[in-house]
Design an enzyme around this catalytic site. Structure first.
Site, PDB file in Angstrom:
ATOM      1  CG  HIS A 100      12.142  20.335 -34.379  1.00 34.59           C
ATOM      2  ND1 HIS A 100      12.803  19.789 -33.308  1.00 34.59           N
ATOM      3  CD2 HIS A 100      11.994  21.656 -34.096  1.00 34.59           C
ATOM      4  CE1 HIS A 100      13.057  20.730 -32.417  1.00 34.59           C
ATOM      5  NE2 HIS A 100      12.581  21.874 -32.866  1.00 34.59           N
TER       6      HIS A 100
ATOM      7  CD  GLU B 252      28.375  15.496 -39.794  1.00 37.71           C
ATOM      8  OE1 GLU B 252      28.989  16.132 -38.923  1.00 37.71           O
ATOM      9  OE2 GLU B 252      28.931  14.879 -40.723  1.00 37.71           O
TER      10      GLU B 252
HETATM   11  C1  GRF Z   1       6.577  15.089 -31.881  1.00 38.38           C
HETATM   12  O1  GRF Z   1       6.062  16.288 -31.409  1.00 38.38           O
HETATM   13  C2  GRF Z   1       7.722  15.327 -32.821  1.00 38.38           C
HETATM   14  O2  GRF Z   1       7.646  16.537 -33.508  1.00 38.38           O
HETATM   15  C3  GRF Z   1       8.917  15.351 -31.900  1.00 38.38           C
HETATM   16  O3  GRF Z   1       8.615  14.421 -30.901  1.00 38.38           O
HETATM   17  C4  GRF Z   1       7.216  14.275 -30.771  1.00 38.38           C
HETATM   18  C5  GRF Z   1       6.926  12.825 -30.886  1.00 38.38           C
HETATM   19  O4  GRF Z   1       5.597  12.521 -30.551  1.00 38.38           O
HETATM   20  N1  GRF Z   1      10.120  15.090 -32.629  1.00 38.38           N
HETATM   21  P1  GRF Z   1       4.991  11.095 -30.896  1.00 38.38           P
HETATM   22  O5  GRF Z   1       5.886  10.046 -30.236  1.00 38.38           O
HETATM   23  O6  GRF Z   1       4.983  10.954 -32.381  1.00 38.38           O
HETATM   24  O7  GRF Z   1       3.619  11.094 -30.311  1.00 38.38           O
END
Ligand code: GRF
Length: 194
Positions: free
Chosen positions: A112, A145
Site C-alpha cells: 500500500h 478483512e
Molecule cells: C502501487 O503504488 C501499490 O502500492 C498500490 O498500487 C500501485 C500499483 O502499481 N497498491 P504497479 O501496478 O505495481 O505499478
C-alpha cells in the site's frame, strides 16, 4: 531451499509485480513468482509478465456481475490448480470478500502506498501532500478483512519535497516499493516455513 510458489494479483501496470518476478529469480530467493492473475484482461502488467515467461491468467470481474465471491472463487480455483502457497497483491484494485481473505489468512500480503496506518484507501499521495507531511512511503502488510488494516510486515520512507505533486511523489514511492516488496516478501516466505 524450496522456493515458495507465489501468485501476484494485479489490475494495472504491474511495476511491483515485475520487481517481484525479477527478485524471485535470484539464486538465493526464498520465493518464485509462478503465476500472475489480473481482474482485467487489458492490464498492461499481463504483457510484462508474459514477456518474462510467467504464466498469466485474466479473469474479468465484470463476467461475474456484482457477485464478488463468484469472481474470487474462479481466481481461487486457478491458484489451487497451480499449487500456490502465497498470494501477493500488487495494485489489485478490487475489494476482497471475507471468503477469500479467510481462505488465504496468513498467506496473503499487499503493498500500500502510504505509511499505514496513515492514509488507507485511495489518493494516498495527494492526501499526504495536502496534510503537509514531510515524508511518505509504502507499507507491506498481511491482508485481513479491514481494507489496508492487516499487521505491518515492513515499511519504506521517502521524503516529500517542497514542490511535489501527487504524481512526482507517486514515482518516488514506487522506486522505494520496488525495493521494499521483494525484500519483505522474501523475509515473509522464509519465516513461513521456518
Ligand atoms: C502501487 O503504488 C501499490 O502500492 C498500490 O498500487 C500501485 C500499483 O502499481 N497498491 P504497479 O501496478 O505495481 O505499478
Amino acid at each position: 531451499m524450496t522456493r515458495t510458489r507465489v501468485a501476484v494479483l494485479i489490475s494495472g501496470a504491474g511495476s511491483n509485480m515485475a520487481a517481484l518476478i525479477d527478485a524471485g529469480r535470484r539464486d538465493d530467493a526464498a520465493f518464485e513468482v509462478v503465476l500472475v492473475v489480473s481482474n482485467r484482461s487489458d492490464a498492461s502488467g499481463l504483457d510484462i509478465a508474459a514477456g518474462k515467461g510467467v504464466e498469466t491468467v485474466a479473469l474479468n470481474h465484470a463476467d461475474h456481475g456484482r457477485d464478488r465471491e463468484a469472481h474470487e472463487r474462479a481466481i481461487d480455483a486457478v491458484l489451487a490448480g497451480r499449487d500456490i502457497q502465497v498470494v501477493a497483491l500488487a495494485g489489485y484494485m478490487r475489494l476482497l470478500t471475507p471468503w477469500l481473505v479467510g481462505r488465504w489468512a496468513g498467506r496473503m500480503v499487499n503493498i500500500h502506498p502510504s505509511l499505514l496506518p496513515l492514509y488507507p484507501g485511495l489518493d494516498t499521495h495527494a492526501r499526504a501532500i495536502a496534510a503537509g507531511d514531510k515524508e511518505a512511503g509504502a507499507t507491506v502488510h498481511l491482508v485481513t478483512e479491514g481494507v489496508d488494516e492487516g499487521p505491518v510486515l515492513a515499511q519504506a520512507r521517502v521524503p516529500i519535497l517542497p514542490d511535489d505533486n501527487a504524481s512526482a511523489l507517486q514515482e518516488r514511492v514506487k522506486v522505494a516499493e520496488h525495493q521494499l516488496y521483494p525484500t519483505a516478501l522474501d523475509a515473509f516466505c522464509r519465516k513461513l516455513w521456518a
